[in-house]
Design an enzyme around this catalytic site. Structure first.
Site, short mmCIF file in Angstrom:
data_model
loop_
_atom_site.label_atom_id
_atom_site.label_comp_id
_atom_site.label_asym_id
_atom_site.label_seq_id
_atom_site.Cartn_x
_atom_site.Cartn_y
_atom_site.Cartn_z
N LEU A 20 -4.88 -12.48 -14.98
CA LEU A 20 -5.41 -12.90 -13.69
C LEU A 20 -6.94 -12.77 -13.41
CD1 LEU A 20 -4.84 -13.66 -10.59
CD2 LEU A 20 -4.64 -11.32 -10.07
N THR A 38 -16.65 -7.37 -16.89
CA THR A 38 -16.53 -6.36 -17.68
C THR A 38 -15.28 -6.44 -18.38
OG1 THR A 38 -15.33 -4.66 -16.60
CG2 THR A 38 -17.59 -4.91 -16.23
N ASP A 64 -16.83 0.76 -21.02
CA ASP A 64 -15.58 1.98 -20.80
C ASP A 64 -15.62 2.18 -19.38
OD1 ASP A 64 -13.78 3.85 -21.10
OD2 ASP A 64 -14.41 4.53 -22.89
N ASN A 91 -10.13 -4.93 -11.32
CA ASN A 91 -8.82 -5.42 -11.79
C ASN A 91 -8.25 -4.85 -13.07
OD1 ASN A 91 -6.91 -7.83 -11.91
ND2 ASN A 91 -8.18 -8.22 -13.82
N SER A 142 -3.94 -3.88 -7.05
CA SER A 142 -2.86 -2.99 -7.17
C SER A 142 -1.60 -3.72 -7.76
CB SER A 142 -2.34 -2.28 -5.69
OG SER A 142 -1.39 -1.30 -6.00
N TYR A 156 3.08 3.70 -14.64
CA TYR A 156 2.38 2.68 -13.84
C TYR A 156 2.12 2.63 -12.41
CZ TYR A 156 1.03 -2.37 -13.05
OH TYR A 156 0.30 -3.54 -12.48
N LYS A 160 -0.85 2.97 -9.65
CA LYS A 160 -1.04 1.96 -8.22
C LYS A 160 -0.76 2.59 -7.04
CE LYS A 160 -2.11 -1.45 -10.94
NZ LYS A 160 -3.53 -2.03 -11.21
N THR A 191 1.31 -14.20 -17.10
CA THR A 191 0.24 -13.62 -17.84
C THR A 191 1.04 -13.15 -19.07
OG1 THR A 191 -0.07 -11.63 -17.17
CG2 THR A 191 -1.41 -13.45 -16.13
#
Length: 287
Positions: A20, A38, A64, A91, A142, A156, A160, A191
């Site tokens: 994304l 970045t 980083d 993101n 998120s 994960y 989030k 993706t």
């Protein structure tokens, strides 16, 4: 925020090497916006965008996000190059599939360093700019798994869920300075998120969770058949920012909406079940 109409907008976007984030950068450059993007290796970004994208207004940055000084320097380079900053999009992140029991302490620290501490570093560096100009928009990506949790995704989800709480508090704090906040909650997008190259998996899988191992394989098999179209997802995020005012949360995908709806119903059932007993721990009302 009133989106700039007399000049191209300037975006600071993290996690742009794939998925994304990469598609968002592609669409922003086609709009003529300025993009500080970045990644962990900025040299590969122009090639990943393709030959049909004009990269004249792209500032690729190797950062980083766990390093507060690196983040601050990147934001400084952004405002120096483009003369300001309008939109900040957090993101960066990665998936992790594994049982709670088999998730190591280092796994936990690595995930939270990126998904929570890294976001905080970006916010500390960019909020003074947005606050001073009393305008801006922060987009925190998120997941629907920031609203509901499923087996195998505990780490994960933990990251989030933390991002959701941070974003809700930030939205209230930033509103007085004309800064909008949007939490983006995608479902499964087509993706490479569900590939072994993208996902982190435990170094050792415990024999006590055979059903979970089967579930991991089912997620990997979903690759290429996800409902979400990243082109449409990126466009929806841009549309939300351009529109300005809107709901705090932007759900992307019918699967995300279904998961979130089920969570709301389950939460309402718990509230109803506790309605009579919750007041029992209160002090007696004053006479």
């Amino acid at each position: 925020m009133t989106f700039p109409t007399d000049r191209p907008a300037t975006w600071f976007v993290t996690g742009t090497s794939r998925g994304l984030g990469l598609e968002l950068v592609r669409q922003l450059l086609r709009r003529g916006d300025g993009v500080a993007a970045t990644t962990r290796s900025s040299e590969r970004l122009p090639a990943a965008l393709g030959d049909d994208v004009d990269t004249a207004r792209l500032l690729p940055l190797t950062v980083d996000l766990r390093d507060e000084e690196q983040v601050a320097r990147a934001v400084g380079r952004t405002t120096e190059r483009f003369g300001g900053l309008d939109v900040v999009m957090n993101n960066a992140g990665y998936g992790y599939l594994g049982a709670v029991e088999e998730t190591t302490g280092q796994d936990v620290r690595d995930m939270l360093d990126v998904q929570v501490a890294g976001v905080w570093n970006v916010l500390r560096a960019t909020l003074p700019v947005l606050r001073e100009q009393r305008a801006g928009h922060i987009v925190n990506v998120s997941s629907v798994l920031g609203l509901t949790a499923v087996p195998g995704w505990a780490l994960y989800c933990a990251g989030k869920f933390a991002l959701e709480g941070l974003s809700e508090a930030l939205a209230a704090e930033a509103a007085d300075f004309g800064i909008d906040v949007t939490i983006v909650e995608p479902g499964y997008f087509r993706t490479d998120f569900l590939t072994r190259d993208s996902l982190a998996l435990p170094a050792a899988t415990t024999e006590h969770y055979p059903a979970l191992r089967e579930m991991v394989e089912s997620y990997l098999a979903l690759q290429g058949a996800q409902l979400g179209d990243p082109v449409k997802g990126a466009a929806a995020v841009i549309d939300r920012v351009v529109a300005g005012q809107g709901p705090l949360r932007l759900l992307l995908g019918s699967d995300a909406h279904a998961y979130a709806t089920a969570k709301v119903r389950a939460l309402q059932a718990d509230l109803d079940a506790n309605a009579a007993t919750a007041p029992a721990t209160d002090f007696p009302a004053a006479a």
